[in-house]
Motif scaffolding. Structure first.
Motif, PDB file in Angstrom:
ATOM      1  N   MET A  61      27.232 -69.781  88.315  1.00  0.00           N
ATOM      2  CA  MET A  61      27.690 -69.129  87.087  1.00  0.00           C
ATOM      3  C   MET A  61      28.594 -70.065  86.289  1.00  0.00           C
ATOM      4  O   MET A  61      28.534 -70.103  85.051  1.00  0.00           O
ATOM      5  CB  MET A  61      28.440 -67.841  87.432  1.00  0.00           C
ATOM      6  CG  MET A  61      28.792 -66.990  86.218  1.00  0.00           C
ATOM      7  SD  MET A  61      27.285 -66.383  85.416  1.00  0.00           S
ATOM      8  CE  MET A  61      27.948 -65.563  83.987  1.00  0.00           C
ATOM      9  N   THR A  62      29.421 -70.822  86.987  1.00  0.00           N
ATOM     10  CA  THR A  62      30.277 -71.803  86.315  1.00  0.00           C
ATOM     11  C   THR A  62      29.429 -72.829  85.579  1.00  0.00           C
ATOM     12  O   THR A  62      29.692 -73.151  84.409  1.00  0.00           O
ATOM     13  CB  THR A  62      31.183 -72.496  87.347  1.00  0.00           C
ATOM     14  OG1 THR A  62      31.977 -71.507  88.012  1.00  0.00           O
ATOM     15  CG2 THR A  62      32.092 -73.515  86.687  1.00  0.00           C
ATOM     16  N   ALA A  63      28.396 -73.330  86.235  1.00  0.00           N
ATOM     17  CA  ALA A  63      27.512 -74.313  85.609  1.00  0.00           C
ATOM     18  C   ALA A  63      26.819 -73.722  84.385  1.00  0.00           C
ATOM     19  O   ALA A  63      26.664 -74.398  83.357  1.00  0.00           O
ATOM     20  CB  ALA A  63      26.471 -74.799  86.619  1.00  0.00           C
ATOM     21  N   LEU A  64      26.415 -72.466  84.482  1.00  0.00           N
ATOM     22  CA  LEU A  64      25.739 -71.826  83.355  1.00  0.00           C
ATOM     23  C   LEU A  64      26.638 -71.769  82.126  1.00  0.00           C
ATOM     24  O   LEU A  64      26.219 -72.104  81.011  1.00  0.00           O
ATOM     25  CB  LEU A  64      25.285 -70.413  83.741  1.00  0.00           C
ATOM     26  CG  LEU A  64      24.654 -69.589  82.614  1.00  0.00           C
ATOM     27  CD1 LEU A  64      23.393 -70.263  82.103  1.00  0.00           C
ATOM     28  CD2 LEU A  64      24.357 -68.172  83.087  1.00  0.00           C
ATOM     29  N   LEU A  65      27.890 -71.359  82.304  1.00  0.00           N
ATOM     30  CA  LEU A  65      28.793 -71.259  81.157  1.00  0.00           C
ATOM     31  C   LEU A  65      29.110 -72.627  80.570  1.00  0.00           C
ATOM     32  O   LEU A  65      29.279 -72.761  79.349  1.00  0.00           O
ATOM     33  CB  LEU A  65      30.082 -70.546  81.553  1.00  0.00           C
ATOM     34  CG  LEU A  65      29.958 -69.071  81.949  1.00  0.00           C
ATOM     35  CD1 LEU A  65      31.336 -68.416  82.017  1.00  0.00           C
ATOM     36  CD2 LEU A  65      29.067 -68.310  80.985  1.00  0.00           C
ATOM     37  N   VAL A  66      29.209 -73.637  81.418  1.00  0.00           N
ATOM     38  CA  VAL A  66      29.440 -74.997  80.913  1.00  0.00           C
ATOM     39  C   VAL A  66      28.272 -75.428  80.024  1.00  0.00           C
ATOM     40  O   VAL A  66      28.468 -75.926  78.910  1.00  0.00           O
ATOM     41  CB  VAL A  66      29.621 -75.996  82.071  1.00  0.00           C
ATOM     42  CG1 VAL A  66      29.637 -77.435  81.543  1.00  0.00           C
ATOM     43  CG2 VAL A  66      30.911 -75.708  82.823  1.00  0.00           C
ATOM     44  N   LEU A  67      27.043 -75.209  80.489  1.00  0.00           N
ATOM     45  CA  LEU A  67      25.874 -75.632  79.728  1.00  0.00           C
ATOM     46  C   LEU A  67      25.677 -74.780  78.480  1.00  0.00           C
ATOM     47  O   LEU A  67      25.291 -75.286  77.424  1.00  0.00           O
ATOM     48  CB  LEU A  67      24.634 -75.585  80.622  1.00  0.00           C
ATOM     49  CG  LEU A  67      24.661 -76.577  81.797  1.00  0.00           C
ATOM     50  CD1 LEU A  67      23.465 -76.361  82.712  1.00  0.00           C
ATOM     51  CD2 LEU A  67      24.690 -78.017  81.293  1.00  0.00           C
ATOM     52  N   GLU A  68      25.955 -73.490  78.578  1.00  0.00           N
ATOM     53  CA  GLU A  68      25.821 -72.621  77.410  1.00  0.00           C
ATOM     54  C   GLU A  68      26.857 -72.930  76.337  1.00  0.00           C
ATOM     55  O   GLU A  68      26.612 -72.687  75.146  1.00  0.00           O
ATOM     56  CB  GLU A  68      25.955 -71.153  77.824  1.00  0.00           C
ATOM     57  CG  GLU A  68      24.745 -70.594  78.538  1.00  0.00           C
ATOM     58  CD  GLU A  68      24.846 -69.114  78.810  1.00  0.00           C
ATOM     59  OE1 GLU A  68      23.799 -68.464  78.977  1.00  0.00           O
ATOM     60  OE2 GLU A  68      25.988 -68.591  78.867  1.00  0.00           O
ATOM     61  N   SER A  69      27.990 -73.462  76.734  1.00  0.00           N
ATOM     62  CA  SER A  69      29.056 -73.745  75.767  1.00  0.00           C
ATOM     63  C   SER A  69      28.673 -74.867  74.809  1.00  0.00           C
ATOM     64  O   SER A  69      29.238 -74.992  73.719  1.00  0.00           O
ATOM     65  CB  SER A  69      30.349 -74.127  76.499  1.00  0.00           C
ATOM     66  OG  SER A  69      30.259 -75.436  77.062  1.00  0.00           O
ATOM     67  N   GLY A  70      27.724 -75.715  75.217  1.00  0.00           N
ATOM     68  CA  GLY A  70      27.322 -76.840  74.384  1.00  0.00           C
ATOM     69  C   GLY A  70      28.307 -77.991  74.395  1.00  0.00           C
ATOM     70  O   GLY A  70      28.177 -78.945  73.629  1.00  0.00           O
ATOM     71  N   ILE A  71      29.293 -77.927  75.283  1.00  0.00           N
ATOM     72  CA  ILE A  71      30.305 -78.982  75.364  1.00  0.00           C
ATOM     73  C   ILE A  71      29.654 -80.297  75.790  1.00  0.00           C
ATOM     74  O   ILE A  71      28.706 -80.302  76.580  1.00  0.00           O
ATOM     75  CB  ILE A  71      31.421 -78.560  76.355  1.00  0.00           C
ATOM     76  CG1 ILE A  71      32.664 -79.430  76.173  1.00  0.00           C
ATOM     77  CG2 ILE A  71      30.940 -78.566  77.778  1.00  0.00           C
ATOM     78  CD1 ILE A  71      33.878 -78.887  76.906  1.00  0.00           C
ATOM     79  N   ASP A  72      30.145 -81.389  75.259  1.00  0.00           N
ATOM     80  CA  ASP A  72      29.591 -82.714  75.563  1.00  0.00           C
ATOM     81  C   ASP A  72      30.000 -83.129  76.982  1.00  0.00           C
ATOM     82  O   ASP A  72      31.184 -83.289  77.278  1.00  0.00           O
ATOM     83  CB  ASP A  72      30.116 -83.723  74.542  1.00  0.00           C
ATOM     84  CG  ASP A  72      29.494 -85.106  74.711  1.00  0.00           C
ATOM     85  OD1 ASP A  72      28.655 -85.276  75.613  1.00  0.00           O
ATOM     86  OD2 ASP A  72      29.864 -86.002  73.939  1.00  0.00           O
ATOM     87  N   LEU A  73      29.024 -83.303  77.858  1.00  0.00           N
ATOM     88  CA  LEU A  73      29.326 -83.657  79.241  1.00  0.00           C
ATOM     89  C   LEU A  73      29.840 -85.086  79.381  1.00  0.00           C
ATOM     90  O   LEU A  73      30.404 -85.443  80.424  1.00  0.00           O
ATOM     91  CB  LEU A  73      28.092 -83.457  80.131  1.00  0.00           C
ATOM     92  CG  LEU A  73      27.582 -82.021  80.263  1.00  0.00           C
ATOM     93  CD1 LEU A  73      26.428 -81.955  81.255  1.00  0.00           C
ATOM     94  CD2 LEU A  73      28.691 -81.063  80.685  1.00  0.00           C
ATOM     95  N   ASP A  74      29.663 -85.887  78.351  1.00  0.00           N
ATOM     96  CA  ASP A  74      30.221 -87.241  78.373  1.00  0.00           C
ATOM     97  C   ASP A  74      31.706 -87.255  78.021  1.00  0.00           C
ATOM     98  O   ASP A  74      32.362 -88.301  78.118  1.00  0.00           O
ATOM     99  CB  ASP A  74      29.469 -88.143  77.391  1.00  0.00           C
ATOM    100  CG  ASP A  74      28.051 -88.436  77.849  1.00  0.00           C
ATOM    101  OD1 ASP A  74      27.821 -88.456  79.074  1.00  0.00           O
ATOM    102  OD2 ASP A  74      27.172 -88.630  76.993  1.00  0.00           O
ATOM    103  N   GLN A  75      32.211 -86.102  77.616  1.00  0.00           N
ATOM    104  CA  GLN A  75      33.618 -86.006  77.214  1.00  0.00           C
ATOM    105  C   GLN A  75      34.552 -86.294  78.388  1.00  0.00           C
ATOM    106  O   GLN A  75      34.332 -85.817  79.501  1.00  0.00           O
ATOM    107  CB  GLN A  75      33.894 -84.605  76.655  1.00  0.00           C
ATOM    108  CG  GLN A  75      35.338 -84.345  76.261  1.00  0.00           C
ATOM    109  CD  GLN A  75      35.540 -82.914  75.770  1.00  0.00           C
ATOM    110  OE1 GLN A  75      34.600 -82.274  75.318  1.00  0.00           O
ATOM    111  NE2 GLN A  75      36.752 -82.421  75.864  1.00  0.00           N
TER     112      GLN A  75
END
Length: 407
Positions: A61-75
């Motif tokens: 569920m944590t991973a889902l919200l991270v990906l749904e947020s659209g936040i840049d994973l390179d940040q």
């Protein structure tokens, strides 16, 4: 005669074996579900709606919200004091330091491969500012996904009396997560090496803990594409695994198992789903016909064909259909009935049709014409009634004058 008896016995044994093979597996996990990602069909249910502690499968569920947020994973983010020191030191972590500079992608690998609780906290804070706000977000999103008995209070899954979910709810969450290729890439990685940071001079390697995805494991399944395990003293061993064969994606969830049992049970669930069911399709025409027969009013133009998994000895003509609100329950005789949402015809039979328009204005000769025809009819009736009343009044007046003259 002996030959005939032999054939009969062989036939009986084959029939008995086939019947036995079709039986659902017997599991040692307390709760479990086998769920089809394509259509939401439940093929196997063992206390799937009973709330239980999920342990680290929470991190899905944590991973889902991270990906749904659209936040840049390179940040790059800075690890906070709370992210490091709010977890039990004996729990799984990657020894993050307060003030350490890390990327969100590194934290996703650490969380999903090695199940790092400190990494989960970093991700939660990056998305919603605080771990508390993120936990509230998790629960709210779970409800939106159709989860029925889920409440999250943290991003990592360590035991808490108010942190619980069900096997069915975890399948719903995982189904949504499968839309993201990034998740599948990370979850399917065998080993990931995180480079040195401002606080750590040595690289850190994260190994995938999913035996079913590991070619060196006796439980390896080449059709498995993702998974997440968990363990706490209260939850026992938990496991979510995804497999895909011939266009059918199955999600197996087991809760309250032991270390080996979760693998044995998951293997048995996939064997049951893929060996004892076959894929077929319900045409749009069939769905419309069955929906109408069940008392629904389907919008024939909006209904689409649906995939369904049926027991190997069952064909579509053996299915039963029942209306439930605006949906159709399709019972295949094994597993739970498939719930098909049926678009409804919103214009009741015989209802007034919308007036034709041209450039946004009513077309002359339609509604206006009908109005004036109606007005003319009503006006004519009024004039007729008035004329009759006037005539009667004149007749009465003449009679009264005649009577007065006779007197």
């Amino acid at each position: 005669m002996k030959r005939i008896l032999g054939w009969a016995m062989a036939l009986l044994m084959c029939t008995s074996f086939a019947a036995a093979a079709a039986e659902p597996p017997v599991l040692q996990s307390r709760q479990a579900v086998l769920y089809c990602a394509e259509n939401g069909q439940v093929l196997f249910d063992q206390e799937m709606d009973t709330p239980a502690h999920p342990a680290s499968i929470t991190k899905l569920m944590t991973a889902l919200l991270v990906l749904e947020s659209g936040i840049d994973l390179d940040q790059t983010v800075t690890v906070s004091h709370d992210a490091v020191y709010s977890i039990e030191r004996g729990s799984t972590h990657i020894a993050l330091d307060e003030g350490e500079q890390v990327t969100l992608e590194q934290m996703m690998y650490a969380m999903l491969l090695t199940s790092a609780n400190d990494a989960a906290n970093v991700l939660a804070e990056a998305v919603d500012g605080t771990q508390q706000a993120f936990a509230k977000h998790m629960t709210e999103r779970a409800k939106e996904l159709g989860c029925r008995h889920t409440n999250f209070v943290n991003a990592h899954g360590l035991d808490d009396r108010l942190h619980y979910t069900t096997a069915y709810d975890m399948a719903c969450i995982t189904r949504e997560l499968l839309q993201y290729d990034t998740f599948l890439t990370i979850a399917g990685t065998q080993v990931y090496t995180m480079p040195p940071t401002n606080k750590q001079s040595e690289p850190r390697s994260f190994w995938n803990k999913q035996n079913i995805l590991n070619p060196q494991s006796e439980y390896y399944d080449p059709s498995a594409i993702a998974g997440k395990n968990g363990y706490t003293s209260q939850a026992g061993h938990t496991l979510v695994t995804v497999a895909r064969r011939d266009g059918v994606t199955l999600i197996a969830v087991v809760l309250g198992d032991d270390k080996t049992g979760k693998l044995v049970d998951t293997t048995a669930l996939f064997a049951y789903g893929y060996d004892q069911f076959h894929k077929t399709e319900l045409s749009a025409q069939t769905i419309v016909q069955k929906a109408e027969k069940a008392g629904l009013s389907p919008d024939a133009d909006a209904v689409q064909a649906e995939m369904i998994l049926l027991p190997n000895d069952t064909q579509t003509d053996a299915l039963t259909y029942t209306a439930q609100d605006d949906a159709l329950l399709v019972d295949a005789g094994a597993g739970d009935p498939l719930l098909l949402e049926v678009p409804q015809d919103t214009v009741p039979t015989g209802a007034a049709q919308a007036e034709p328009k041209e450039d946004g204005h009513p077309v002359p000769g339609t509604t206006e014409k009908a109005f004036w025809i109606g007005a003319g009819v009503v006006g004519g009736l009024v004039v007729l009634v008035a004329g009759l009343s006037y005539r009667r009044a004149r007749i009465r007046k003449r009679r009264r004058i005649s009577w007065m003259q006779r007197r």
